[in-house]
Design an enzyme around this catalytic site. Sequence first.
Site, PDB file in Angstrom:
ATOM      1  N   GLU A 140      33.962  -8.584  52.337  1.00  0.00           N
ATOM      2  CA  GLU A 140      34.999  -7.839  52.008  1.00  0.00           C
ATOM      3  C   GLU A 140      35.321  -6.560  53.042  1.00  0.00           C
ATOM      4  OE1 GLU A 140      33.807  -6.017  48.265  1.00  0.00           O
ATOM      5  OE2 GLU A 140      33.694  -7.908  47.098  1.00  0.00           O
ATOM      6  N   GLU A 152      31.507 -14.855  45.628  1.00  0.00           N
ATOM      7  CA  GLU A 152      30.919 -13.926  44.848  1.00  0.00           C
ATOM      8  C   GLU A 152      31.875 -14.076  43.552  1.00  0.00           C
ATOM      9  OE1 GLU A 152      30.423  -9.072  44.732  1.00  0.00           O
ATOM     10  OE2 GLU A 152      29.970 -10.075  46.496  1.00  0.00           O
TER      11      GLU A 152
END
Length: 350
Positions: A270, A348
């Site tokens: 991220e 994820e």
Amino acid sequence: AVKVDNSQQPNSRWYSGSGIYRNVWLTVTDKVFVDHWGTYLTTPEVSEQTARINLKTRLRNTTESDAPITVTTIVSDARGREVARSSSENVIAKGSQSEIVQELTVKSPVLWSIDNPYLYKAVSRVQRNGRIVDTYETPFGIRYFAFDREKGFFLNGKRVKINGVCDHHDLGSLGAAVNTRALERQLEMLKAMGVNGIRTSHNPPAPELLELADRMGFIVMDEAFDMWKKEKTKFDYHLDWDEWHKRDLEDMILRDRNHPSIFIWSIGNEISEQWGGNPAAGIIGKELSGIVRSLDKTRPITSACNFVDQKNTLIAKGDLDIVGTNYSHDRIPQFPKLFPGRTFIGTETV
């Protein structure tokens, strides 16, 4: 002496621990020796009948004279029986390093898998003037794997559904200090749940975790960074990025690349640069992917992206072999149209 100062907070998005919370080793060697993380073992050809092993060994000579040496490598199976041997001679110039390449063949190999994590061991002995001056052990597994864009992940030719978890480095109420039995207990519980994959979120793991994954039969996504140059918290790794990112990534690959459990490298999680079409994401991603490939070309590279969009330059220009997707569930059905010909993995999800 080592002084630890962890007073500048926050420096992580989770409990990072404080002090020296992983094991530290001081290795004493002869003046001619196998370098730190000095072997690189690959299995470029694997079948039920035979496996070809390529072993590169980096040696150092810190003396003031050239050093004629002999390197003998013996491969043993899990029961300690010799299954292959190779011997090579070389002269290492004074004050320099040299690499020796050895080819070995294991007949009727037992393949490493999730259900049968079978391990071999290569022991390399360095002789100088008839005396053994160093002995270096490289545990390894023989396996092959592939990602198919349409059919998924295959290990040793068999399709495997990856049931993975993101595993932070701390041990809950035990804290961040590494404890091998506590790590093993975690993996035992995960195995009982049906888990077969570990993502080392979001930093290089303790080596003990990878040794357990090799032995217990987990496949691992080895992840390097939670941030690059753009911060997530005030005192986090972005402050050290320019000075340390290349060395830290190289060290992770050099340390971990002989583990059979590792099947993919992740260069980030991220990353803040990925948003809004920022060209830095693609530029830095390409640099990091190049560093990884310079040290290991046997595994694909990903990065966990939570901006699954054509504007994300990390996806478009970051040289990723596989696109990692964090959540973005509504985008997954559109993925083939958004990124034609690309492969993705759910890094994820919930």
